[in-house]
Design an enzyme around this catalytic site. Structure first.
Site, short mmCIF file in Angstrom:
data_model
loop_
_atom_site.label_atom_id
_atom_site.label_comp_id
_atom_site.label_asym_id
_atom_site.label_seq_id
_atom_site.Cartn_x
_atom_site.Cartn_y
_atom_site.Cartn_z
N LYS A 115 43.95 53.54 39.77
CA LYS A 115 44.00 52.24 39.10
C LYS A 115 44.15 52.43 37.59
O LYS A 115 45.07 51.86 36.97
CB LYS A 115 42.72 51.43 39.38
N ASP A 136 43.03 46.30 41.27
CA ASP A 136 41.67 46.05 40.82
C ASP A 136 41.05 45.02 41.77
O ASP A 136 41.62 44.72 42.82
CB ASP A 136 41.66 45.57 39.36
#
Ligand code: SF4
Length: 293
Positions: free
Chosen positions: A191, A210
């Site tokens: 991420k 996310d």
């Protein structure tokens, strides 16, 4: 008994058991006025939920029988992307930063925190420690008070100082431009690496997953997975590569503005009539049990 006139035979029952030309009570359908050819039927069915404040119930458009519903159909994906473009035409990363390193630090600090919270901390943090080398010279304990308010500050301090030391030792103090090298930095998973590659270097190596992307991708039935890496793989399969960076920004904004976790504002959402999420707060379409947060 009345006699039949000569030359006439008595009526016999038909093979169907119904007598010919016997008047029958008209069925409700038959008695309804006929629609002109080509006119569309209005959607009917039980309404799911009421539109707040309207006092009326919205009809649900049923999924048509015959053609199996495919949430990943290219035309549905294209429609989702089109509406996101109209809704969020020019969205960017909300974390304040002026370099790849600052974005890396801000993204590490944003875990389990809000961007607003992180943006409160980072201007002073980067004024106090203006370079990667300045961070690399710290111990995690020295950094802790500066990042305390973002939560999980011990782990985050360890990650930021560890990443700075690794960058200075192995990468000449520069943030690398590729996924594999980024993943060698402490505290950096896909991420964070995708945020830095996409938002700073404009390299579409993957899709940022996310909490917002996780939740909304499931609500929109773009994935049924729960593991961020599997969600990312699913999204990379259905979203065109040139959209990967913008798509994650748009979904993150959508998650903040409308498709919030607890009570999504479906009544105001332009994706409403193509969204079948099980936890919608208002709906004009069938809701699917697989599509949920
Ligand atoms: S309709 Fe509701 S659940 Fe679906 S994307 Fe919009 S806000 Fe989210």
């Amino acid at each position: 008994m009345a006699l039949m006139p000569r030359g006439q035979t008595p009526r016999q029952p038909t093979r169907t058991g119904r007598q010919d030309r016997v008047a029958r009570a008209p069925s409700p359908a038959a008695s309804a006025p006929k629609k002109p050819r080509g006119s569309k039927a209005k959607p009917v069915g039980k309404p799911a939920l009421d539109r707040p404040g309207s006092g009326t119930r919205a009809p649900i458009a049923k999924v048509k029988k015959g053609k199996a519903y495919n949430p990943l159909a290219p035309d549905r994906i294209a429609e989702i992307l089109k509406r996101l473009d109209q809704l969020y035409p020019d969205v960017k990363c909300a974390l304040t930063h002026t370099s790849a390193w600052e974005l890396l630090v801000a993204t590490i600090l944003s875990a389990q925190s809000t961007d607003v919270n992180v943006n409160r901390v980072t201007p002073e943090l980067f004024r106090k420690y203006p370079t990667v080398e300045a961070f690399a010279a710290l111990t995690p304990e020295q950094l802790e008070p500066d990042v305390r308010s973002t939560g999980f500050f011990r782990n985050k301090s360890k990650s930021v100082v560890g990443a700075a030391k690794k960058l200075v030792a192995d990468f000449g103090g520069q943030v690398p431009l590729n996924m594999n090298d980024l993943l060698t930095l402490p505290g950096v998973a896909r991420k964070t690496a995708n945020v830095v590659l996409g938002s700073w270097f404009k390299i579409a190596e993957g899709v940022v997953v996310d909490t917002h992307v996780h939740r909304i991708s499931r609500r929109l039935e773009l994935t049924t997975q729960n593991d961020p890496q599997k969600i990312e793989q699913d999204l990379m399969r259905v979203i065109p590569r040139e959209k990967w960076i913008l798509f994650s920004h748009q979904i993150i904004w959508h998650g903040r503005k409308l498709c919030i976790a607890r009570k999504p504002k479906c009544v105001d959402c332009p994706l409403e009539n193509i969204c079948h999420a099980a936890d919608k707060t208002w709906s004009t379409v069938d809701m699917h049990k697989n599509a949920k947060a």
